[in-house]
Scaffold this motif. Sequence first.
Motif, PDB file in Angstrom:
ATOM      1  N   SER A 159       0.675  -1.367   0.076  1.00 26.09           N
ATOM      2  CA  SER A 159      -0.268   0.309  -0.027  1.00 26.09           C
ATOM      3  C   SER A 159       0.952   1.156   0.168  1.00 26.09           C
ATOM      4  O   SER A 159       0.914   1.845  -0.337  1.00 26.09           O
ATOM      5  CB  SER A 159      -0.468   0.186   1.293  1.00 26.09           C
ATOM      6  OG  SER A 159      -1.943  -0.976   1.640  1.00 26.09           O
ATOM      7  N   ALA A 160       1.885   1.068   0.901  1.00 23.62           N
ATOM      8  CA  ALA A 160       2.357   2.462   1.208  1.00 23.62           C
ATOM      9  C   ALA A 160       3.443   2.655  -0.607  1.00 23.62           C
ATOM     10  O   ALA A 160       3.159   3.940  -0.997  1.00 23.62           O
ATOM     11  CB  ALA A 160       4.148   2.268   2.189  1.00 23.62           C
ATOM     12  N   GLN A 161       3.787   1.552  -0.958  1.00 24.82           N
ATOM     13  CA  GLN A 161       4.453   1.974  -2.310  1.00 24.82           C
ATOM     14  C   GLN A 161       3.844   2.949  -3.077  1.00 24.82           C
ATOM     15  O   GLN A 161       3.654   3.214  -3.937  1.00 24.82           O
ATOM     16  CB  GLN A 161       5.618   0.693  -2.986  1.00 24.82           C
ATOM     17  CG  GLN A 161       6.256   0.542  -1.997  1.00 24.82           C
ATOM     18  CD  GLN A 161       7.161   0.996  -2.335  1.00 24.82           C
ATOM     19  OE1 GLN A 161       8.497   1.466  -2.912  1.00 24.82           O
ATOM     20  NE2 GLN A 161       7.562   1.637  -0.770  1.00 24.82           N
ATOM     21  N   ASN A 162       2.300   2.085  -3.209  1.00 26.24           N
ATOM     22  CA  ASN A 162       1.321   1.787  -4.700  1.00 26.24           C
ATOM     23  C   ASN A 162       0.892   3.623  -4.076  1.00 26.24           C
ATOM     24  O   ASN A 162       0.282   4.476  -5.211  1.00 26.24           O
ATOM     25  CB  ASN A 162       0.058   1.254  -4.371  1.00 26.24           C
ATOM     26  CG  ASN A 162      -0.013   0.244  -4.570  1.00 26.24           C
ATOM     27  OD1 ASN A 162       1.353  -0.209  -5.301  1.00 26.24           O
ATOM     28  ND2 ASN A 162      -0.925  -0.756  -4.743  1.00 26.24           N
ATOM     29  N   SER A 166       1.698   6.621  -6.911  1.00 29.79           N
ATOM     30  CA  SER A 166       1.078   7.390  -7.120  1.00 29.79           C
ATOM     31  C   SER A 166       0.486   9.183  -7.142  1.00 29.79           C
ATOM     32  O   SER A 166       0.462  10.139  -7.914  1.00 29.79           O
ATOM     33  CB  SER A 166      -0.560   6.951  -6.849  1.00 29.79           C
ATOM     34  OG  SER A 166      -0.861   5.664  -7.763  1.00 29.79           O
ATOM     35  N   VAL A 167       1.182   9.180  -6.044  1.00 28.94           N
ATOM     36  CA  VAL A 167       1.201  10.409  -5.982  1.00 28.94           C
ATOM     37  C   VAL A 167       2.288  11.612  -6.368  1.00 28.94           C
ATOM     38  O   VAL A 167       2.601  12.384  -6.372  1.00 28.94           O
ATOM     39  CB  VAL A 167       1.605  11.157  -4.118  1.00 28.94           C
ATOM     40  CG1 VAL A 167       1.911  12.299  -3.599  1.00 28.94           C
ATOM     41  CG2 VAL A 167       0.396  10.490  -2.955  1.00 28.94           C
ATOM     42  N   ILE A 181      -8.027  18.729  -5.653  1.00 30.80           N
ATOM     43  CA  ILE A 181      -8.137  17.448  -6.517  1.00 30.80           C
ATOM     44  C   ILE A 181      -8.501  15.877  -6.310  1.00 30.80           C
ATOM     45  O   ILE A 181      -8.046  15.261  -5.955  1.00 30.80           O
ATOM     46  CB  ILE A 181      -6.870  16.937  -7.709  1.00 30.80           C
ATOM     47  CG1 ILE A 181      -6.312  18.248  -7.684  1.00 30.80           C
ATOM     48  CG2 ILE A 181      -7.324  16.480  -9.030  1.00 30.80           C
ATOM     49  CD1 ILE A 181      -4.859  18.137  -8.874  1.00 30.80           C
ATOM     50  N   PRO A 182      -9.961  16.199  -6.748  1.00 36.24           N
ATOM     51  CA  PRO A 182     -10.560  14.831  -6.594  1.00 36.24           C
ATOM     52  C   PRO A 182     -10.108  13.509  -7.299  1.00 36.24           C
ATOM     53  O   PRO A 182      -9.915  13.676  -7.847  1.00 36.24           O
ATOM     54  CB  PRO A 182     -12.398  14.547  -7.315  1.00 36.24           C
ATOM     55  CG  PRO A 182     -12.426  15.985  -7.673  1.00 36.24           C
ATOM     56  CD  PRO A 182     -10.598  16.573  -7.324  1.00 36.24           C
ATOM     57  N   MET A 183      -9.751  12.571  -6.236  1.00 32.06           N
ATOM     58  CA  MET A 183      -9.141  11.427  -6.598  1.00 32.06           C
ATOM     59  C   MET A 183     -10.375  10.154  -6.104  1.00 32.06           C
ATOM     60  O   MET A 183     -10.838  10.045  -5.489  1.00 32.06           O
ATOM     61  CB  MET A 183      -7.809  11.209  -6.141  1.00 32.06           C
ATOM     62  CG  MET A 183      -7.106  12.436  -7.295  1.00 32.06           C
ATOM     63  SD  MET A 183      -5.064  12.362  -6.226  1.00 32.06           S
ATOM     64  CE  MET A 183      -4.546  13.445  -7.459  1.00 32.06           C
ATOM     65  N   ASP A 205      -4.776   1.317  -3.596  1.00 29.59           N
ATOM     66  CA  ASP A 205      -4.688   2.190  -4.483  1.00 29.59           C
ATOM     67  C   ASP A 205      -5.344   3.036  -4.589  1.00 29.59           C
ATOM     68  O   ASP A 205      -6.569   3.412  -5.160  1.00 29.59           O
ATOM     69  CB  ASP A 205      -5.287   1.466  -6.119  1.00 29.59           C
ATOM     70  CG  ASP A 205      -5.348   1.016  -7.100  1.00 29.59           C
ATOM     71  OD1 ASP A 205      -4.153   1.569  -7.591  1.00 29.59           O
ATOM     72  OD2 ASP A 205      -6.473   1.221  -7.590  1.00 29.59           O
ATOM     73  N   LEU A 206      -4.563   4.137  -5.414  1.00 31.18           N
ATOM     74  CA  LEU A 206      -5.294   5.991  -6.195  1.00 31.18           C
ATOM     75  C   LEU A 206      -5.161   6.082  -7.334  1.00 31.18           C
ATOM     76  O   LEU A 206      -3.682   5.770  -8.035  1.00 31.18           O
ATOM     77  CB  LEU A 206      -4.601   7.173  -5.046  1.00 31.18           C
ATOM     78  CG  LEU A 206      -4.500   8.590  -4.850  1.00 31.18           C
ATOM     79  CD1 LEU A 206      -5.286   8.387  -4.332  1.00 31.18           C
ATOM     80  CD2 LEU A 206      -3.281   8.611  -4.555  1.00 31.18           C
ATOM     81  N   GLN A 207      -6.324   6.531  -7.616  1.00 23.18           N
ATOM     82  CA  GLN A 207      -6.485   6.665  -9.149  1.00 23.18           C
ATOM     83  C   GLN A 207      -7.042   8.268  -9.141  1.00 23.18           C
ATOM     84  O   GLN A 207      -7.849   8.303  -8.905  1.00 23.18           O
ATOM     85  CB  GLN A 207      -7.553   5.635  -9.582  1.00 23.18           C
ATOM     86  CG  GLN A 207      -6.598   4.552  -9.951  1.00 23.18           C
ATOM     87  CD  GLN A 207      -5.648   3.687 -11.072  1.00 23.18           C
ATOM     88  OE1 GLN A 207      -4.789   4.823 -11.236  1.00 23.18           O
ATOM     89  NE2 GLN A 207      -4.704   2.775 -10.269  1.00 23.18           N
ATOM     90  N   LEU A 208      -6.399   8.985 -10.722  1.00 22.95           N
ATOM     91  CA  LEU A 208      -6.267   9.932 -10.713  1.00 22.95           C
ATOM     92  C   LEU A 208      -7.744  10.162 -12.159  1.00 22.95           C
ATOM     93  O   LEU A 208      -7.053   9.275 -13.047  1.00 22.95           O
ATOM     94  CB  LEU A 208      -5.489  10.778 -11.270  1.00 22.95           C
ATOM     95  CG  LEU A 208      -6.121  12.177 -11.625  1.00 22.95           C
ATOM     96  CD1 LEU A 208      -7.037  12.830 -11.135  1.00 22.95           C
ATOM     97  CD2 LEU A 208      -4.836  13.227 -11.582  1.00 22.95           C
ATOM     98  N   GLU A 209      -8.855  10.056 -11.763  1.00 25.42           N
ATOM     99  CA  GLU A 209      -9.714   9.225 -12.866  1.00 25.42           C
ATOM    100  C   GLU A 209     -10.615   9.980 -14.211  1.00 25.42           C
ATOM    101  O   GLU A 209     -11.081  11.159 -13.111  1.00 25.42           O
ATOM    102  CB  GLU A 209     -10.337   8.101 -12.527  1.00 25.42           C
ATOM    103  CG  GLU A 209     -10.348   7.154 -11.687  1.00 25.42           C
ATOM    104  CD  GLU A 209     -11.145   6.061 -10.986  1.00 25.42           C
ATOM    105  OE1 GLU A 209     -11.975   6.442 -10.258  1.00 25.42           O
ATOM    106  OE2 GLU A 209     -10.571   4.589 -11.107  1.00 25.42           O
TER     107      GLU A 209
END
Length: 362
Positions: A159-162, A166-167, A181-183, A205-209
């Motif tokens: 989780s830390a690496q993901n 992403s950030v 910014i909504p993510m 998992d963090l995504q900018l969709e």
Amino acid sequence: MAIKGFSEPKRIPRIGKIYLGIKRSNGNKEYPSAVDYFVVRADGGNTSETAAHAFHETHGPEPPELTIAFPSNDPEDFMPQYLASYRGGGGRSELWCKGNGETARRMDGQGGYVDIDCLYQDCPMFQQKKCKPLTRLLFLLPDVAGIGIWELDTTSYYSAQNLGSSVHLYRQMMGGRISMIPMTLRVVPQSVNPEGTMKTVYVLDLQLENVKWRDVIHRLPRLELTESAKIVEPSDDMPDDLYVEDSLVTDKDIQHTPTPSRPQRSTSPQPEPSTTMNEDRDDIYGTVAETEVKPNRRGEEVARLKLATHDGEIVEAMTIDPDLVSSIKSIGGGQVVCIQTIPSQQWSNRLQLVKLEFDPAM
């Protein structure tokens, strides 16, 4: 008009905590169990009934994803990461040691903390899995009623690496901008092979969709926090969905586990007159709380060393041995050392220092 040193920037309040697991019981002990959804519960402390109700009203009882927004552009503000070990038992806990792999702040047994070297993977507490890398994520929930910061903790390497990757990517895309910014933050299954056996774990998992490059260039919202606003300080409370009772530091651990240090240089002079060396003396490990060197009536330099041991005691020892005096002069407060002492015939009700070991790199 602001008062200098008093009217500090106000912080955004923390209104709720989100967990990645639930507590289960095997009959004797409770233990955390990971789930594939985000958990929010009213506890009267981290999360109020009002905040929990607002969360569930928007996202339901077991949401696998959330829409979040970071309140700052600096990852150090909204995603602090550090090594943490907690001391406790019987349902109570407190932060015992917090480090970054080089330095740490540890309880001194007197109600405060002292600075020590952090040995990370060489530390006995880390090797016993009583010290863990902790990632704290602080964010807003734009769709949930209430203004404030929500906190989520994870000790998962994946989780830390993901999150970190992403950030970093999204900040690079937007020239350092990531705040407001909504993510989409999700709990997703991931196959891992940590010890030669494949298994499935749940990670963040963090995504900018739904963002196009045109959006990045022209249409991202311009709302940002002013420079005077600060986000809430991350809490020091233990993430109880990530720790079991056996992973807490106990008084027995502190008493019997040497301070994580790697002595490289030893100063072992002959004892002062009228004393006898005792080969059965125990090593005393601790953190330097105070040192003092001053001349006596005969013009000799007398050194005094006060040590905070990790079982909560204060040991004070004195010496006039030139080599030991020189070593004490080079020691800084908060440094981890190992000493040996004997009862002093020269100073009543004091201990005489006869051996000192420390790491010159500290």
